[in-house]
Design a protein around this motif. Sequence first.
Motif, mmCIF file in Angstrom:
data_model
loop_
_atom_site.group_PDB
_atom_site.id
_atom_site.type_symbol
_atom_site.label_atom_id
_atom_site.label_comp_id
_atom_site.label_asym_id
_atom_site.label_seq_id
_atom_site.Cartn_x
_atom_site.Cartn_y
_atom_site.Cartn_z
ATOM 1 N N ARG A 1 0.834 -1.194 0.000
ATOM 2 C CA ARG A 1 0.000 0.000 0.000
ATOM 3 C C ARG A 1 0.871 1.248 0.000
ATOM 4 N N LEU A 2 0.578 2.183 -0.920
ATOM 5 C CA LEU A 2 1.370 3.406 -1.002
ATOM 6 C C LEU A 2 1.229 4.212 0.272
ATOM 7 N N TYR B 1 1.530 7.767 2.498
ATOM 8 C CA TYR B 1 1.049 9.125 2.201
ATOM 9 C C TYR B 1 2.061 9.888 1.353
ATOM 10 N N THR C 1 1.777 8.682 -2.169
ATOM 11 C CA THR C 1 0.532 9.168 -2.771
ATOM 12 C C THR C 1 0.687 10.614 -3.200
ATOM 13 N N MET D 1 -3.776 3.082 -2.136
ATOM 14 C CA MET D 1 -3.062 4.290 -1.712
ATOM 15 C C MET D 1 -3.577 4.804 -0.374
ATOM 16 N N SER D 2 -2.683 5.337 0.428
ATOM 17 C CA SER D 2 -3.059 5.998 1.667
ATOM 18 C C SER D 2 -3.195 7.499 1.414
ATOM 19 N N HIS D 3 -4.346 8.042 1.779
ATOM 20 C CA HIS D 3 -4.572 9.482 1.685
ATOM 21 C C HIS D 3 -4.572 10.117 3.072
ATOM 22 N N HIS E 1 -5.253 16.251 -1.739
ATOM 23 C CA HIS E 1 -3.929 16.448 -2.326
ATOM 24 C C HIS E 1 -3.826 17.914 -2.729
#
Length: 563
Positions: free
Chosen positions: A236-237, A239, A242, A281-283, A301
């Motif tokens: 998982r990406l 932050y 991302t 992805m982690s936001h 973002h």
Amino acid sequence: MPEARRIKSRAGCLQCKRRKVKCDIGMPSCQQCLRQKLQCPGYQKPLKWVDIPEKPKSEFLSIRRKSHSRDVKILGGDSEDLKCGAAGSFQYFQLPSIPQSPTDESSALIHHYFTRVCRIAGCFDSEINPFRIVPPAMMDHSRPVRLFLQASSAAQLSRQYPKMRLKALSLQSEAFSAVRNEIGSLNVPIVSDELMLSCIIAGLTSAWYDVNDVGLSHVMGSQVLLTLWLASQTTRLKYQQTFILGAYVYWLMNAAFAAGDPKSSFHYLESLQYIVQALDMSHDIIDDTNVPEHLRRVFPHPLTGFSMQLCISIGKVGALCRLHFSEMTEDNREELKDFLQEKSLAVESELLNVNSHRQTNFEDPQDPKTSIDEILSVGEAYRCTGLLQLYAAFPKLLQAQTQTPRSLEEAFLQEFSTQGFEDPKSEPLLEFSVSHYNWLRKLAFHILKILEQIPTTSSTRVLQGIPVLIAATWLVDPRAPKNINAPGFEHPQIPLNESKYSKETWRELVRTGLRQHNEYVSLQQVSRVLEIVEEVWRLDDEGDEKCHWMIVVASKGLQTLYG
């Protein structure tokens, strides 16, 4: 027995120092603050910029010392794992690479990055602004990142201080050299976050040094690096990653309107879209790997807001339209006709079906100048702008919306099979019915109305370049229908209201807004956007046919990055 003397804390938290009590330096909060029910501010001293009686080394340095002698808190963190305190708030800490007195030009440029560039780099600026967190965490061990931060600061200053232009170009050259050295030293095909971000900063700021530089060479080289970078992301990406990917998407969206082979650009955006859809992805600033998906927070973002997918779709519009207005030879005419027919319909569907409802897990950016609703409004303006640009280049898409066969796709294919694309050398590129023409004009007014309702102080204004440019080029007089009783066109999925403002009023609002924004960011691209808009207005007012801004830009050499 004498009363016990209070011990003054020298290594404790700022709260204990102010109260002059002993601090146990507990983590994440000290016991003194917990007992008093206070928020523990952490243990690092804020940076303090100090005037010194030394002859300044440049015009810029002398002015900085006069106006910025104050305490400055700088956010940063470990490149691999950004440091957070309790409740998910970032700890302040001092970056050792930034001296407390900016007595040299390099330090002053880093200071300018934090005090000015970060504020105009994205749609919000606060403690959670990744431009304040990610690059600073890297620059102490990444020479390219540090040089690009200094170069971008010098480039932003060069409008006000022309002597800084040479410094900006020199630093940019050094940064490129550092990037090349880093690429040449790669023993395995694994691209670091630092190298990827360096290339993105180079592309995003290319027009800061020269307004005509659309960063074509950066775009082409970065595509190889991004492929390698994404290939190494097996989990998982985070932050930080991302943020890097979103910055790249925003840059590519802007570049699609100005740089490179448009068909290749479209294909790359299309493949990137599939990759982004599949990525986990982690936001959230805090690691949310173990948080249930429906509870995961989504921070905006600074460049793509809440939707990377929307930005990719807008980039695909730019590439398709540039391809449509490019030279068509007899050898490729049929092939391009089929390609444009298929892809324009697909992108229209993407934009019409964008999920625009507000999610409950959207997190406020913690910037008093920017709200979630303002970021979402800019996103809606982008969506409508993509449709306006698409319909302006491909009027038959609108014709399909007025048909009622078994499906819209069949109507569109029917139009293309019977009429096709006309020869751009013998027929006008843009062919609208009066009702479609007036509806596009109304859609442009609608876009500008969305942006007008956002306060002029909102930090989202730095993202409004493309919507303002495209909508402003449709500030034209309406056309009178031959049959005054004929009903006007209404798009079944985009309801619009009549604007209370006239063409002249909107034009003046656009002029004023762009001039104010030019003063705010002090970047050449904003002046270029106004130049393009004024030229399109002049040609529209003087001619009988609606001109297209992309053709004007190409014919007069006005290309730049519009965001």
